[in-house]
Scaffold this motif. Structure first.
Motif, PDB file in Angstrom:
ATOM      1  N   LEU A  91      -3.711   6.077 -10.005  1.00  0.00           N
ATOM      2  CA  LEU A  91      -2.563   5.712  -9.365  1.00  0.00           C
ATOM      3  C   LEU A  91      -1.207   6.786  -9.195  1.00  0.00           C
ATOM      4  CD1 LEU A  91      -2.605   1.838 -10.347  1.00  0.00           C
ATOM      5  CD2 LEU A  91      -3.121   2.887  -8.178  1.00  0.00           C
ATOM      6  N   ARG A  92      -1.223   7.207 -10.544  1.00  0.00           N
ATOM      7  CA  ARG A  92      -0.133   7.919 -10.871  1.00  0.00           C
ATOM      8  C   ARG A  92       1.226   7.334 -10.863  1.00  0.00           C
ATOM      9  NH1 ARG A  92      -1.155  14.254 -10.171  1.00  0.00           N
ATOM     10  NH2 ARG A  92      -3.611  14.275 -10.536  1.00  0.00           N
ATOM     11  N   PRO A  93       1.407   6.226 -11.346  1.00  0.00           N
ATOM     12  CA  PRO A  93       2.570   5.402 -11.183  1.00  0.00           C
ATOM     13  C   PRO A  93       3.945   6.159 -11.537  1.00  0.00           C
ATOM     14  CG  PRO A  93       1.476   4.702 -13.197  1.00  0.00           C
ATOM     15  CD  PRO A  93       0.534   5.989 -12.397  1.00  0.00           C
ATOM     16  N   PHE A  94       5.022   5.607 -10.994  1.00  0.00           N
ATOM     17  CA  PHE A  94       6.279   5.981 -11.364  1.00  0.00           C
ATOM     18  C   PHE A  94       6.784   5.014 -12.670  1.00  0.00           C
ATOM     19  CE2 PHE A  94       7.268   2.753  -8.457  1.00  0.00           C
ATOM     20  CZ  PHE A  94       8.497   2.176  -9.010  1.00  0.00           C
ATOM     21  N   LEU A  95       6.048   3.951 -12.674  1.00  0.00           N
ATOM     22  CA  LEU A  95       6.500   2.944 -13.627  1.00  0.00           C
ATOM     23  C   LEU A  95       5.221   2.278 -14.134  1.00  0.00           C
ATOM     24  CD1 LEU A  95       8.430   0.891 -15.003  1.00  0.00           C
ATOM     25  CD2 LEU A  95       8.467  -0.237 -12.942  1.00  0.00           C
ATOM     26  N   GLN A  96       4.934   2.012 -15.414  1.00  0.00           N
ATOM     27  CA  GLN A  96       4.263   1.157 -15.840  1.00  0.00           C
ATOM     28  C   GLN A  96       4.996  -0.130 -16.805  1.00  0.00           C
ATOM     29  OE1 GLN A  96       0.096   1.399 -18.746  1.00  0.00           O
ATOM     30  NE2 GLN A  96       1.952   2.827 -19.343  1.00  0.00           N
ATOM     31  N   CYS A  97       4.612  -1.155 -16.767  1.00  0.00           N
ATOM     32  CA  CYS A  97       5.345  -2.095 -17.294  1.00  0.00           C
ATOM     33  C   CYS A  97       4.013  -3.052 -17.950  1.00  0.00           C
ATOM     34  CB  CYS A  97       5.973  -3.253 -16.546  1.00  0.00           C
ATOM     35  SG  CYS A  97       7.614  -2.818 -15.873  1.00  0.00           S
ATOM     36  N   SER A  98       4.173  -3.082 -19.519  1.00  0.00           N
ATOM     37  CA  SER A  98       3.436  -3.875 -20.288  1.00  0.00           C
ATOM     38  C   SER A  98       4.022  -5.289 -20.778  1.00  0.00           C
ATOM     39  CB  SER A  98       2.972  -2.904 -21.415  1.00  0.00           C
ATOM     40  OG  SER A  98       2.117  -3.581 -22.337  1.00  0.00           O
ATOM     41  N   LEU A  99       3.353  -6.285 -20.286  1.00  0.00           N
ATOM     42  CA  LEU A  99       3.868  -7.602 -20.525  1.00  0.00           C
ATOM     43  C   LEU A  99       3.408  -8.104 -21.929  1.00  0.00           C
ATOM     44  CD1 LEU A  99       3.497  -8.921 -16.910  1.00  0.00           C
ATOM     45  CD2 LEU A  99       5.097  -7.322 -17.580  1.00  0.00           C
ATOM     46  N   HIS A 100       4.535  -8.120 -22.636  1.00  0.00           N
ATOM     47  CA  HIS A 100       4.201  -8.442 -24.015  1.00  0.00           C
ATOM     48  C   HIS A 100       5.070  -9.965 -24.568  1.00  0.00           C
ATOM     49  CE1 HIS A 100       1.878  -5.251 -26.056  1.00  0.00           C
ATOM     50  NE2 HIS A 100       2.190  -4.713 -24.880  1.00  0.00           N
ATOM     51  N   GLY A 101       4.579 -10.610 -25.492  1.00  0.00           N
ATOM     52  CA  GLY A 101       5.419 -11.655 -25.983  1.00  0.00           C
ATOM     53  C   GLY A 101       5.422 -11.653 -27.584  1.00  0.00           C
ATOM     54  N   VAL A 102       6.486 -12.199 -28.009  1.00  0.00           N
ATOM     55  CA  VAL A 102       6.467 -12.384 -29.590  1.00  0.00           C
ATOM     56  C   VAL A 102       6.534 -13.815 -29.921  1.00  0.00           C
ATOM     57  CG1 VAL A 102       7.832 -10.198 -29.908  1.00  0.00           C
ATOM     58  CG2 VAL A 102       9.064 -12.177 -29.705  1.00  0.00           C
ATOM     59  N   ASP A 103       5.694 -14.133 -30.957  1.00  0.00           N
ATOM     60  CA  ASP A 103       5.775 -15.257 -31.383  1.00  0.00           C
ATOM     61  C   ASP A 103       7.153 -16.288 -31.874  1.00  0.00           C
ATOM     62  OD1 ASP A 103       5.308 -13.576 -33.536  1.00  0.00           O
ATOM     63  OD2 ASP A 103       3.449 -14.828 -34.115  1.00  0.00           O
ATOM     64  N   PHE A 104       7.888 -15.318 -32.768  1.00  0.00           N
ATOM     65  CA  PHE A 104       9.106 -15.679 -33.175  1.00  0.00           C
ATOM     66  C   PHE A 104      10.178 -14.553 -32.994  1.00  0.00           C
ATOM     67  CE2 PHE A 104       5.834 -17.910 -35.484  1.00  0.00           C
ATOM     68  CZ  PHE A 104       6.096 -19.246 -34.913  1.00  0.00           C
ATOM     69  N   ARG A 116       0.814  -1.182   0.044  1.00  0.00           N
ATOM     70  CA  ARG A 116       0.103  -0.004   0.008  1.00  0.00           C
ATOM     71  C   ARG A 116       0.858   1.163  -0.071  1.00  0.00           C
ATOM     72  NH1 ARG A 116      -5.209  -1.422   1.412  1.00  0.00           N
ATOM     73  NH2 ARG A 116      -5.633  -3.516   2.212  1.00  0.00           N
ATOM     74  N   GLY A 117       2.083   1.147  -0.412  1.00  0.00           N
ATOM     75  CA  GLY A 117       2.867   2.209  -0.396  1.00  0.00           C
ATOM     76  C   GLY A 117       2.398   3.575  -1.498  1.00  0.00           C
ATOM     77  N   PRO A 118       2.714   4.720  -1.293  1.00  0.00           N
ATOM     78  CA  PRO A 118       2.359   5.839  -2.199  1.00  0.00           C
ATOM     79  C   PRO A 118       2.909   5.783  -3.556  1.00  0.00           C
ATOM     80  CG  PRO A 118       3.732   6.721  -0.390  1.00  0.00           C
ATOM     81  CD  PRO A 118       3.571   5.135   0.106  1.00  0.00           C
ATOM     82  N   ARG A 119       4.286   5.116  -3.797  1.00  0.00           N
ATOM     83  CA  ARG A 119       4.772   5.018  -5.009  1.00  0.00           C
ATOM     84  C   ARG A 119       4.170   3.734  -5.661  1.00  0.00           C
ATOM     85  NH1 ARG A 119      10.907   6.665  -6.003  1.00  0.00           N
ATOM     86  NH2 ARG A 119       9.759   7.268  -8.134  1.00  0.00           N
ATOM     87  N   ALA A 120       3.516   4.123  -6.646  1.00  0.00           N
ATOM     88  CA  ALA A 120       2.925   2.892  -7.414  1.00  0.00           C
ATOM     89  C   ALA A 120       3.531   2.415  -8.648  1.00  0.00           C
ATOM     90  CB  ALA A 120       1.435   3.330  -7.624  1.00  0.00           C
TER      91      ALA A 120
END
Length: 418
Positions: A159-172, A53-57
């Motif tokens: 959230l006003r995040p400091f980081l956003q990670c988008s989790l992707h994958g490539v087929d090849f 629950r920290g303020p840095r999201a």
């Protein structure tokens, strides 16, 4: 970095992912909570699993593309790893399990059986650009954001995040990261992580052609209007860039299902012009061949499977333009083995995707030519799979190695920014 759990793993179905998230929330009520943050176009819930629950999201987006199930699996694995460690003071994590549950439902058949290349494409689905929730409509388009897109931008506003990670994958291909801003030290950590997982780094990724690349496998999204851009044409019209209004860095983290080692080969290609020309001509010929099968799709399939048809038509429309660009621009510059391999992979993969979709759309077709159309589509699938297996040497990356690399990448990015 700590050694991560590398137990044998599979990609979870949506139901399995939601059940696992509920179990984590019940098991760790002091640190973990699950809530609905929106609904999809078809009314499916968008679930957010929050840890601490920290303020840095830090915001993690799973399942942005339905043909990349590593995203939902990665969000769950990350939650497990975080809950296995002491809470970091001042920090909270917010894991969106699946941004596109409607799309995931259209490709879910693969997850219930052997994770083979053939079965993946038998159940393949990936929406056209205008139906991908991470891409926002242009202000003058007259299109409102999709409910999934609005849920994500609302979450970013909350959230006003400091980081956003988008989790992707490539087929090849190989592993790489696309960043909206520099993260000093990340490239070195990703290179070590990829080596541990047995993954090549993609040195000339098609998604980021012309983008600055400060290190192998690392790409910086260009400023709007600053230079050549690969698809999507306007990365600023995305939820990746939306978070920058709060000072966030977005990391789009990619990991391959089938690794192709040549995407990591920086040597000059000895016959680049000929190889790229052959790939371009093959792609255009396949697009013409498969376009000729569209009239055999029965009206009922056009109505019942409209998203599949839109995806097939979209890919058939963009393929020839991509090939023309290769023929017009690429032969004038020296090209690496990695770039030429990328072109070959696209030339094999795009027709494979379309032909696989057409087989689903043509399943109930009757009348003159319908069986011949199915046989033609099957032949394209068979030939494309053969190319990927034997010409490009595509090799399966165990799910646990995909998860380990992606989880290390997320934790490293957050650690370096903090």
């Amino acid at each position: 970095m700590r050694t991560l759990d590398t137990r044998p793993a599979r990609y979870p179905t949506q139901a399995q992912a939601e059940a696992a998230a509920r179990r984590l929330a019940l098991r760790h009520p002091d640190r973990c909570r699950l809530r609905e943050v929106g609904r999809s176009r078809a009314g499916r819930p968008l679930l957010l699993l929050s840890v601490d629950r920290g303020p840095r999201a830090a915001l993690v987006v799973g399942g942005p593309h339905p043909n990349e199930p590593i995203g939902t699996a990665g969000a769950l694995r990350l939650a497990e790893v975080l809950l296995d460690r002491p809470a970091r003071p001042g920090l909270s994590w917010h894991l969106l399990l699946c941004l596109d549950p409607d799309g995931a439902a259209l490709g879910a058949g693969w997850l219930d059986g052997p994770l083979t290349m053939g079965r993946h494409y038998e159940h393949f689905f990936r929406p056209s650009f205008e139906e991908q929730p991470e891409l926002l409509p242009a202000p003058d388009s007259g299109r409102p954001p999709m409910p999934e897109s609005r849920a994500l931008t609302d979450l970013i506003d909350e959230l006003r995040p400091f980081l956003q990670c988008s989790l992707h994958g490539v087929d090849f291909g190989g592993a790489f990261v696309q960043l909206t801003g520099p993260v000093p030290g990340l490239s070195e950590r990703l290179a070590r992580s990829a080596e541990r997982a047995g993954l090549p780094l993609d040195l000339d990724c098609y998604d980021a052609i012309g983008w600055p690349s400060p290190a192998p496998g690392t790409y910086l999204m260009p400023e709007p209007g600053s230079g050549p851009q690969a698809l999507p044409d306007e990365p600023e019209l995305s939820t990746w860039s939306y978070a920058a209004r709060y000072g966030a860095v977005t990391a789009v983290l990619e990991v391959p299902m089938w690794a192709v080692d040549a995407v990591g080969d920086a040597r000059p290609h000895p016959a680049a012009a000929q190889a790229v020309g052959a790939a371009a001509r093959a792609l255009k010929a396949r697009a013409e061949e498969l376009s000729a099968l569209l009239p055999y799709i029965p009206p009922r399939a056009r109505d019942e499977h409209a998203p599949l048809l839109r995806t097939a038509e979209f890919n058939l429309a963009v393929g020839p333009g991509m090939a023309d660009e290769w023929l017009e621009r690429w032969p004038a510059q020296p090209l690496t083995v990695a770039r030429v391999t990328t072109a070959g992979l696209v030339a094999a993969r795009l027709p494979l995707r379309v032909a696989s979709l057409l087989l689903r759309l043509l399943a109930g077709a009757r009348g003159p030519g319908a069986q011949a159309a199915r046989e033609r589509a099957r032949a394209v699938v068979s030939d494309s799979l053969d190319q990927l297996r034997h010409r490009f040497g595509a090799r399966w990356v165990p799910v646990q190695e995909q998860l380990a690399h992606q989880t290390r990448a997320v934790l490293s990015t957050a650690d370096l920014l903090l």
